[in-house]
Design a protein around this motif. Structure first.
Motif, PDB file in Angstrom:
ATOM      1  N   GLU A   1     -82.705  33.843  43.333  1.00  0.00           N
ATOM      2  CA  GLU A   1     -82.272  33.946  44.989  1.00  0.00           C
ATOM      3  C   GLU A   1     -82.033  35.355  45.421  1.00  0.00           C
ATOM      4  N   ASP A   2     -81.790  36.231  44.504  1.00  0.00           N
ATOM      5  CA  ASP A   2     -82.037  37.474  44.960  1.00  0.00           C
ATOM      6  C   ASP A   2     -83.283  38.129  45.129  1.00  0.00           C
TER       7      ASP A   2
ATOM      8  N   LEU B   1     -80.961  35.085  39.804  1.00  0.00           N
ATOM      9  CA  LEU B   1     -82.004  36.244  40.172  1.00  0.00           C
ATOM     10  C   LEU B   1     -83.012  35.912  41.015  1.00  0.00           C
TER      11      LEU B   1
ATOM     12  N   ARG C   1     -79.977  42.071  37.531  1.00  0.00           N
ATOM     13  CA  ARG C   1     -80.357  42.909  38.614  1.00  0.00           C
ATOM     14  C   ARG C   1     -80.459  44.439  38.378  1.00  0.00           C
TER      15      ARG C   1
END
Ligand code: PMM
Length: 251
Positions: A73-74, A71, A31
């Motif tokens: 899904e982000d 990641l 992130r």
């Protein structure tokens, strides 16, 4: 030029000392790299450092799949750095959109058929053998023409297996079965790679040919090489220090 941030989920990665081994730490680091401007997060669970031991696909999957899933899904673009077709498949099912195979399809006989089926982008890197033997294979007449012909041979096999040419990215494999002179020669003659008509990825970050005893000593020279790549038709760079390399490209 795209920036691919390196997220090694391994206990023994040479360049970051394995600091991202814990899954939650790795997700947080991914992130952070995205926030620093990485276009792609490259998640890997098997160290390719010279001399490294292999991991089983199951061990590799346990390391990388939760990280890929979180990641993706982000909403980040995730690539999976693997030589195993089954890990590639599970990663794509978990949301990865790019398979980054340092063996260029040579390590797993199922890889090209899997890529053809998954219909994702495939990074095909030049490779002559696993980490334990690759240094002994750094023998070339003309490194650039030999690397190109070996890459094109793998491209031919991929296409024959049903992988669309438009899905391919090629990578000369800096540091893989190459000594320092070979790596510098490739970087000097990158036009010969870009002229092939495929997007080209370069993975020079913190590698031994840059000099310096420790990987952490090589960040400044990594950034210098990144700067030298701007304007040369390169598709992307694969780097550890996302922030500094993004700044170098933008400056
Ligand atoms: N280098 C490493 C691992 N994966 N993938 C591509 N496409 N190109 C590379 O040059 C490359 C790679 C080894 O470096 P690391 O252990 O620092 O990730």
């Amino acid at each position: 030029m795209l920036v691919m941030g390196i997220l090694n989920v391994t206990p023994d990665s040479f360049a970051d000392g394995g600091i991202n081994f814990d899954v939650n730490t790795a997700i947080a680091r991914g992130r952070q790299m995205a926030a620093e401007g990485a276009n792609i997060i490259d998640v890997g669970g098997e160290s390719t450092r010279p001399g490294a031991d292999r991991v089983t696909p199951e061990e590799e999957q346990a390391r990388v799949i939760p990280v890929v899933k979180a990641l993706a899904e982000d909403g980040f673009q995730v690539s999976i750095d693997t030589m195993h077709a089954e890990t590639a498949r599970l990663a794509v099912q978990a949301g990865a959109t790019i398979i980054n195979d340092v063996s260029g399809g040579a390590a797993d006989p199922q890889m090209f058929a899997t890529v053809a089926e998954l219909k994702c982008t495939y990074i095909l890197m030049h490779w002559r053998g696993h980490s334990k033997v690759m240094n002994s294979k750094a023998v070339y007449g003309d490194v650039v023409s030999e690397v190109i012909s070996e890459v094109l041979a793998q491209v031919g096999k991929a296409v024959l297996a049903g992988v669309g040419r438009e899905r391919l990215v090629i990578d000369p494999g800096i540091g893989f079965a190459k000594d320092a002179d070979h790596n510098w020669e490739i970087l000097r003659r990158l036009d010969e790679f870009t002229e092939l008509g495929f997007p080209v990825l370069i993975g020079h970050s913190r590698k031994r040919f840059l000099g310096g005893a420790e990987p952490s000593d090589r960040e400044a020279s990594t950034v210098e090489v990144t700067k030298s790549l701007v304007g040369r038709g390169i598709w992307g760079v694969r780097v550890h220090g996302v922030k500094a390399n993004v700044e170098a490209i933008r400056s």
